[in-house]
Design a protein around this motif. Structure first.
Motif, PDB file in Angstrom:
ATOM      1  N   GLY A 188       0.823  -1.197   0.000  1.00 37.54           N
ATOM      2  CA  GLY A 188       0.000   0.000   0.000  1.00 37.54           C
ATOM      3  C   GLY A 188       0.861   1.254   0.000  1.00 37.54           C
ATOM      4  O   GLY A 188       2.066   1.202  -0.241  1.00 37.54           O
ATOM      5  N   SER A 189       0.244   2.361   0.306  1.00 41.52           N
ATOM      6  CA  SER A 189       0.944   3.642   0.223  1.00 41.52           C
ATOM      7  C   SER A 189       2.072   3.775   1.239  1.00 41.52           C
ATOM      8  O   SER A 189       2.971   4.601   1.058  1.00 41.52           O
ATOM      9  CB  SER A 189      -0.042   4.795   0.375  1.00 41.52           C
ATOM     10  OG  SER A 189      -0.720   4.695   1.602  1.00 41.52           O
ATOM     11  N   LEU A 190       2.097   2.954   2.277  1.00 46.03           N
ATOM     12  CA  LEU A 190       3.174   3.000   3.269  1.00 46.03           C
ATOM     13  C   LEU A 190       4.275   1.979   2.991  1.00 46.03           C
ATOM     14  O   LEU A 190       5.275   1.942   3.687  1.00 46.03           O
ATOM     15  CB  LEU A 190       2.608   2.777   4.676  1.00 46.03           C
ATOM     16  CG  LEU A 190       1.617   3.824   5.170  1.00 46.03           C
ATOM     17  CD1 LEU A 190       1.056   3.427   6.528  1.00 46.03           C
ATOM     18  CD2 LEU A 190       2.268   5.191   5.232  1.00 46.03           C
ATOM     19  N   GLY A 191       4.068   1.145   1.987  1.00 47.07           N
ATOM     20  CA  GLY A 191       5.073   0.143   1.645  1.00 47.07           C
ATOM     21  C   GLY A 191       4.743  -1.219   2.220  1.00 47.07           C
ATOM     22  O   GLY A 191       3.613  -1.478   2.651  1.00 47.07           O
ATOM     23  N   LEU A 192       5.737  -2.084   2.235  1.00 47.47           N
ATOM     24  CA  LEU A 192       5.564  -3.467   2.684  1.00 47.47           C
ATOM     25  C   LEU A 192       6.067  -3.653   4.104  1.00 47.47           C
ATOM     26  O   LEU A 192       7.026  -3.007   4.532  1.00 47.47           O
ATOM     27  CB  LEU A 192       6.329  -4.412   1.760  1.00 47.47           C
ATOM     28  CG  LEU A 192       5.830  -4.516   0.328  1.00 47.47           C
ATOM     29  CD1 LEU A 192       6.833  -5.262  -0.541  1.00 47.47           C
ATOM     30  CD2 LEU A 192       4.470  -5.199   0.288  1.00 47.47           C
ATOM     31  N   SER A 193       5.456  -4.596   4.792  1.00 46.55           N
ATOM     32  CA  SER A 193       5.915  -4.937   6.140  1.00 46.55           C
ATOM     33  C   SER A 193       7.231  -5.702   6.054  1.00 46.55           C
ATOM     34  O   SER A 193       7.560  -6.301   5.026  1.00 46.55           O
ATOM     35  CB  SER A 193       4.870  -5.791   6.862  1.00 46.55           C
ATOM     36  OG  SER A 193       4.812  -7.089   6.300  1.00 46.55           O
ATOM     37  N   ASP A 194       7.963  -5.705   7.159  1.00 48.60           N
ATOM     38  CA  ASP A 194       9.218  -6.451   7.215  1.00 48.60           C
ATOM     39  C   ASP A 194       8.981  -7.936   6.977  1.00 48.60           C
ATOM     40  O   ASP A 194       9.796  -8.602   6.344  1.00 48.60           O
ATOM     41  CB  ASP A 194       9.897  -6.247   8.576  1.00 48.60           C
ATOM     42  CG  ASP A 194      10.419  -4.821   8.769  1.00 48.60           C
ATOM     43  OD1 ASP A 194      10.591  -4.101   7.754  1.00 48.60           O
ATOM     44  OD2 ASP A 194      10.654  -4.433   9.930  1.00 48.60           O
ATOM     45  N   ALA A 195       7.848  -8.457   7.464  1.00 56.85           N
ATOM     46  CA  ALA A 195       7.552  -9.883   7.297  1.00 56.85           C
ATOM     47  C   ALA A 195       7.384 -10.258   5.827  1.00 56.85           C
ATOM     48  O   ALA A 195       7.838 -11.318   5.398  1.00 56.85           O
ATOM     49  CB  ALA A 195       6.300 -10.254   8.091  1.00 56.85           C
ATOM     50  N   VAL A 196       6.751  -9.387   5.056  1.00 57.80           N
ATOM     51  CA  VAL A 196       6.567  -9.660   3.624  1.00 57.80           C
ATOM     52  C   VAL A 196       7.915  -9.609   2.912  1.00 57.80           C
ATOM     53  O   VAL A 196       8.235 -10.480   2.105  1.00 57.80           O
ATOM     54  CB  VAL A 196       5.560  -8.681   2.985  1.00 57.80           C
ATOM     55  CG1 VAL A 196       5.527  -8.849   1.464  1.00 57.80           C
ATOM     56  CG2 VAL A 196       4.167  -8.868   3.572  1.00 57.80           C
ATOM     57  N   VAL A 197       8.707  -8.610   3.223  1.00 60.01           N
ATOM     58  CA  VAL A 197      10.031  -8.478   2.594  1.00 60.01           C
ATOM     59  C   VAL A 197      10.896  -9.683   2.952  1.00 60.01           C
ATOM     60  O   VAL A 197      11.604 -10.225   2.097  1.00 60.01           O
ATOM     61  CB  VAL A 197      10.708  -7.146   3.011  1.00 60.01           C
ATOM     62  CG1 VAL A 197      12.131  -7.077   2.494  1.00 60.01           C
ATOM     63  CG2 VAL A 197       9.894  -5.957   2.502  1.00 60.01           C
ATOM     64  N   LYS A 198      10.806 -10.140   4.195  1.00 59.98           N
ATOM     65  CA  LYS A 198      11.583 -11.309   4.626  1.00 59.98           C
ATOM     66  C   LYS A 198      11.152 -12.572   3.874  1.00 59.98           C
ATOM     67  O   LYS A 198      11.973 -13.408   3.534  1.00 59.98           O
ATOM     68  CB  LYS A 198      11.433 -11.502   6.128  1.00 59.98           C
ATOM     69  CG  LYS A 198      12.264 -12.611   6.688  1.00 59.98           C
ATOM     70  CD  LYS A 198      12.133 -12.709   8.189  1.00 59.98           C
ATOM     71  CE  LYS A 198      12.967 -13.864   8.702  1.00 59.98           C
ATOM     72  NZ  LYS A 198      12.823 -14.055  10.139  1.00 59.98           N
ATOM     73  N   ARG A 199       9.844 -12.707   3.615  1.00 58.19           N
ATOM     74  CA  ARG A 199       9.318 -13.877   2.901  1.00 58.19           C
ATOM     75  C   ARG A 199       9.713 -13.882   1.422  1.00 58.19           C
ATOM     76  O   ARG A 199       9.787 -14.921   0.771  1.00 58.19           O
ATOM     77  CB  ARG A 199       7.783 -13.927   3.044  1.00 58.19           C
ATOM     78  CG  ARG A 199       7.048 -14.924   2.143  1.00 58.19           C
ATOM     79  CD  ARG A 199       7.527 -16.355   2.306  1.00 58.19           C
ATOM     80  NE  ARG A 199       6.849 -17.273   1.426  1.00 58.19           N
ATOM     81  CZ  ARG A 199       7.240 -17.608   0.194  1.00 58.19           C
ATOM     82  NH1 ARG A 199       8.320 -17.058  -0.338  1.00 58.19           N
ATOM     83  NH2 ARG A 199       6.561 -18.483  -0.520  1.00 58.19           N
ATOM     84  N   ALA A 200       9.996 -12.710   0.873  1.00 58.30           N
ATOM     85  CA  ALA A 200      10.281 -12.587  -0.563  1.00 58.30           C
ATOM     86  C   ALA A 200      11.533 -13.364  -0.955  1.00 58.30           C
ATOM     87  O   ALA A 200      12.532 -13.367  -0.225  1.00 58.30           O
ATOM     88  CB  ALA A 200      10.428 -11.126  -0.937  1.00 58.30           C
ATOM     89  N   ASP A 201      11.456 -13.996  -2.101  1.00 56.80           N
ATOM     90  CA  ASP A 201      12.622 -14.664  -2.669  1.00 56.80           C
ATOM     91  C   ASP A 201      13.558 -13.648  -3.300  1.00 56.80           C
ATOM     92  O   ASP A 201      14.764 -13.882  -3.401  1.00 56.80           O
ATOM     93  CB  ASP A 201      12.180 -15.692  -3.713  1.00 56.80           C
ATOM     94  CG  ASP A 201      11.409 -16.832  -3.070  1.00 56.80           C
ATOM     95  OD1 ASP A 201      12.045 -17.682  -2.427  1.00 56.80           O
ATOM     96  OD2 ASP A 201      10.165 -16.849  -3.182  1.00 56.80           O
ATOM     97  N   GLU A 202      12.982 -12.534  -3.758  1.00 57.02           N
ATOM     98  CA  GLU A 202      13.786 -11.441  -4.275  1.00 57.02           C
ATOM     99  C   GLU A 202      13.032 -10.128  -4.131  1.00 57.02           C
ATOM    100  O   GLU A 202      11.809 -10.109  -4.089  1.00 57.02           O
ATOM    101  CB  GLU A 202      14.209 -11.664  -5.728  1.00 57.02           C
ATOM    102  CG  GLU A 202      13.118 -11.603  -6.753  1.00 57.02           C
ATOM    103  CD  GLU A 202      13.639 -11.785  -8.171  1.00 57.02           C
ATOM    104  OE1 GLU A 202      14.695 -11.215  -8.519  1.00 57.02           O
ATOM    105  OE2 GLU A 202      12.985 -12.505  -8.934  1.00 57.02           O
ATOM    106  N   LYS A 203      13.808  -9.071  -4.014  1.00 60.32           N
ATOM    107  CA  LYS A 203      13.242  -7.723  -3.973  1.00 60.32           C
ATOM    108  C   LYS A 203      13.611  -7.049  -5.282  1.00 60.32           C
ATOM    109  O   LYS A 203      14.781  -7.058  -5.675  1.00 60.32           O
ATOM    110  CB  LYS A 203      13.817  -6.915  -2.805  1.00 60.32           C
ATOM    111  CG  LYS A 203      13.491  -7.473  -1.445  1.00 60.32           C
ATOM    112  CD  LYS A 203      13.914  -6.581  -0.283  1.00 60.32           C
ATOM    113  CE  LYS A 203      15.245  -5.928  -0.441  1.00 60.32           C
ATOM    114  NZ  LYS A 203      15.659  -5.129   0.704  1.00 60.32           N
ATOM    115  N   ILE A 204      12.607  -6.488  -5.944  1.00 58.99           N
ATOM    116  CA  ILE A 204      12.865  -5.846  -7.221  1.00 58.99           C
ATOM    117  C   ILE A 204      12.397  -4.393  -7.188  1.00 58.99           C
ATOM    118  O   ILE A 204      11.534  -4.019  -6.406  1.00 58.99           O
ATOM    119  CB  ILE A 204      12.210  -6.609  -8.392  1.00 58.99           C
ATOM    120  CG1 ILE A 204      10.688  -6.625  -8.273  1.00 58.99           C
ATOM    121  CG2 ILE A 204      12.759  -8.016  -8.477  1.00 58.99           C
ATOM    122  CD1 ILE A 204       9.995  -7.275  -9.458  1.00 58.99           C
ATOM    123  N   SER A 205      13.008  -3.613  -8.057  1.00 56.18           N
ATOM    124  CA  SER A 205      12.678  -2.199  -8.158  1.00 56.18           C
ATOM    125  C   SER A 205      12.727  -1.790  -9.621  1.00 56.18           C
ATOM    126  O   SER A 205      13.530  -2.315 -10.386  1.00 56.18           O
ATOM    127  CB  SER A 205      13.683  -1.375  -7.353  1.00 56.18           C
ATOM    128  OG  SER A 205      13.465   0.001  -7.539  1.00 56.18           O
TER     129      SER A 205
END
Length: 152
Positions: free
Chosen positions: A109-126
Motif C-alpha cells: 500500500g501507500s506505506l510500503g511493505l511490512s518487514d515480514a513480507v520483505v523477509k518472505r520474498a525470494d527477491e526484492k525488485i525495483s
C-alpha cells in the motif's frame, strides 16, 4: 506456471483500471495471471512510527495469507535490485527452475511493505530509485509482464 499479482488498495482511476484489464487479458492468452486486490488500512492524519508499523503489519498479514509455500515471491521495493524486462523474464524462469508453481509479485500500500513480507520474498525488485504511487506501479508492472510474456 501461474502469475499472481498481490496488491494492496484499489485503483480508483478509470484510465488505470482499463489499462490493467487490457494487460491482464493479453497475459491470460499466454499464461494464467491472477490479480488479488486486498483492502488497504485507513491512515489517520496524525501518525506515529508505531501506527505506521502497525498498519504495515496488518496489510502484511493480509498479503502473507495469499502467498502459498510453493510461490516464488518477488516484492516490489524501492531498495530492491533494479529490473528491466529481460530481468523480469529471468525471475520467472528462475521460479520455474526452482519448481515453483507460481510467481507472486507483491505491491504494498501507500506505506510500503511490512518487514515480514520483505523477509518472505525470494527477491526484492525495483523499477527505479523514484517512488511511484502504488496504483501507477500496478499499471507499470502489468505492462512489463505483458511485454515480457506476450512480446507485445
Amino acid at each position: 506456471m501461474q502469475i499472481k499479482l498481490i496488491v494492496v488498495g484499489n485503483v480508483k482511476e478509470t484510465f488505470y483500471q482499463n489499462k490493467i484489464e487490457e494487460f491482464q487479458k493479453q497475459i491470460n492468452k499466454k499464461i494464467s495471471i491472477q490479480l488479488i486486490c486486498l483492502k488497504d488500512e485507513s491512515i489517520p492524519k496524525q501518525t506515529s512510527e508505531t501506527v505506521i508499523r502497525k498498519i504495515k503489519e496488518t496489510e502484511g498479514e493480509k498479503i502473507l495469507s495469499q502467498i502459498q509455500n510453493t510461490d516464488y515471491v518477488a516484492a516490489l521495493c524501492i531498495d530492491g535490485k533494479k529490473m528491466d524486462n529481460s530481468k523480469i523474464k529471468k525471475s520467472i524462469a528462475t521460479a520455474e527452475q526452482r519448481g515453483k508453481s507460481s510467481i507472486a509479485f507483491v505491491i504494498g500500500g501507500s506505506l510500503g511493505l511490512s518487514d515480514a513480507v520483505v523477509k518472505r520474498a525470494d527477491e526484492k525488485i525495483s523499477f527505479s530509485n523514484m517512488t511511484f504511487p502504488h496504483q501507477l506501479m500496478r499499471v507499470m508492472l502489468m505492462e512489463v509482464l505483458a511485454d515480457t510474456i506476450c512480446g507485445k
